[in-house]
Write an enzyme that holds these catalytic residues in place. Structure first.
Site, PDB file in Angstrom:
ATOM      1  CB  ALA A   1      39.193  32.906  29.367  1.00  0.00           C
ATOM      2  CB  ALA A   2      43.662  34.008  25.386  1.00  0.00           C
ATOM      3  N   GLY A   3      42.305  36.864  26.803  1.00  0.00           N
ATOM      4  CA  GLY A   3      42.582  38.313  27.247  1.00  0.00           C
ATOM      5  C   GLY A   3      42.291  38.664  28.697  1.00  0.00           C
ATOM      6  CG  ASP A   4      38.641  37.426  30.511  1.00  0.00           C
ATOM      7  OD1 ASP A   4      38.690  38.631  29.880  1.00  0.00           O
ATOM      8  OD2 ASP A   4      37.972  36.632  30.029  1.00  0.00           O
TER       9      ASP A   4
HETATM   10  O1  RIB Z   1      36.495  36.610  27.852  1.00  0.00           O
HETATM   11  C1  RIB Z   1      35.759  35.620  27.797  1.00  0.00           C
HETATM   12  C2  RIB Z   1      34.413  35.558  28.523  1.00  0.00           C
HETATM   13  O2  RIB Z   1      33.431  36.314  27.861  1.00  0.00           O
HETATM   14  C3  RIB Z   1      33.595  34.294  28.648  1.00  0.00           C
HETATM   15  O3  RIB Z   1      34.065  33.614  29.932  1.00  0.00           O
HETATM   16  C4  RIB Z   1      32.318  34.653  28.593  1.00  0.00           C
HETATM   17  O4  RIB Z   1      31.508  34.547  29.690  1.00  0.00           O
HETATM   18  C5  RIB Z   1      32.102  35.950  28.124  1.00  0.00           C
HETATM   19  O5  RIB Z   1      32.100  37.030  29.168  1.00  0.00           O
END
Ligand code: RIB
Length: 310
Positions: A251-254
């Site tokens: 999730a770092a990219g998120d």
């Molecule tokens: O970017 C991380 C996410 O990728 C995770 O939370 C997982 O659910 C996938 O969608």
């Protein structure tokens, strides 16, 4: 862009995570891992990041009409996310991701998309007036590409700034790319879109230029602990990342994308917004999990002050 509203369109998953010594190769069983469950999904993670970092966010997603779907909906409301456009699929379950994280914080992820794969153009009709009045629309690629296409076309035709995080990697049409204001691939995605291998900041810059030439206005290649490379009107610049100990890069990219949207909605220029996003992502990698790792604005400010020696 006057509106500060950020509309995130994307996936929600329940992440089933095993932290282990190393990621198994095919046929291998690895013992002595530890397990935890955590809300995730690239769309949901980005929406939560926007909310925690102080942005005004509407999240559009399709959940299963099941236990996970109900939990997600409660969590989003608790985060202060506007959930009036969230839908429940009567037949498909909520998305689930199986994640393995190794000692170095690297991960491997398998997603069972469930309801995310059934977020159709027809489901978006009622959302168009909300998209119309947004400052930014932020998308990823864990929902059908036809839906991504539809939203990007509609938003860009109506003068709404589009950020597309092209994750997970897939080939994108020139028509889709031409509606995107800022594309934010990681090195694997940038390599696929540019048709070359990205192994360094220099090759990331080359890839960013090639992708810009395909019609995207701005490209930001995220390079993990190295930082990010920005291509703006053909000009390259580099943003380095803070040095931290990586526990889990999930999730770092998120977090980067959510933070980028918040900073741009606040009126920051792209380079300043990328610096803000790198800082937010560098906090998330020091924590386990997806949504459990996303920092709040006050935590980001405290980390920035500490590093500045204040
Ligand atoms: O970017 C991380 C996410 O990728 C995770 O939370 C997982 O659910 C996938 O969608």
């Amino acid at each position: 862009m006057n509106s500060k509203k950020i509309v995130v369109v994307g996936s929600s998953n329940m992440d089933m995570v095993v932290k282990t010594d190393h990621i198994p190769v095919p046929g291998e069983t690895v013992l002595s891992g530890s397990f935890f469950m955590n809300a995730g999904g690239k769309g949901a993670n980005q929406a939560v990041a926007v909310a925690r970092l102080g942005g005004e966010v509407v999240f559009i997603s399709k959940l299963g009409n099941d236990l996970f779907g109900k939990q997600f909906s409660q969590l989003f409301n608790h985060e202060g996310i506007d959930t009036h456009l969230i839908q429940f699929d009567e037949n498909l379950p909520s998305g689930v991701a199986l994640i393995t994280v190794d000692q170095a914080g690297e991960n491997s992820i398998v997603v069972a998309s469930g309801a995310n794969a059934n977020l159709q153009n027809a489901d978006l009709k009622g959302a168009l007036p909300t998209i119309d009045t947004a400052g930014i629309v932020l998308l990823q690629l864990e929902i059908p590409i036809e839906t991504v296409d539809y939203v990007v076309n509609y938003a860009s035709a109506n003068g709404v700034r589009v950020i597309l995080n092209p994750a997970p990697a897939q080939v994108l049409s020139p028509e889709l790319l031409s509606g995107v204001d800022i594309l934010t691939p990681n090195k694997t995605e940038a390599g696929m879109l540019a048709g070359m291998e990205v192994t360094s900041m220099e090759t990331a810059g080359d890839a960013a230029r090639i992708i810009c030439e395909k019609g995207v206005k701005h490209v930001v290649v995220t390079m993990g602990s190295l930082g990010a490379v920005i291509c703006e009107n053909g000009e390259l610049s580099v943003q380095s990342a803070r040095k931290v100990e990586t526990i889990d890069s999930t999730a770092a990219g998120d977090v980067f994308n959510g933070a980028l949207a918040v900073a741009l909605a606040e009126g920051k220029e792209l380079k300043e917004a990328v610096a803000f996003a790198c800082d937010a992502a560098s906090i998330s990698v020091t924590r386990l999990g997806a949504q459990s790792s996303i920092p709040y604005r006050n935590e980001l400010i405290a980390a920035q002050l500490q590093l500045a020696g204040a």
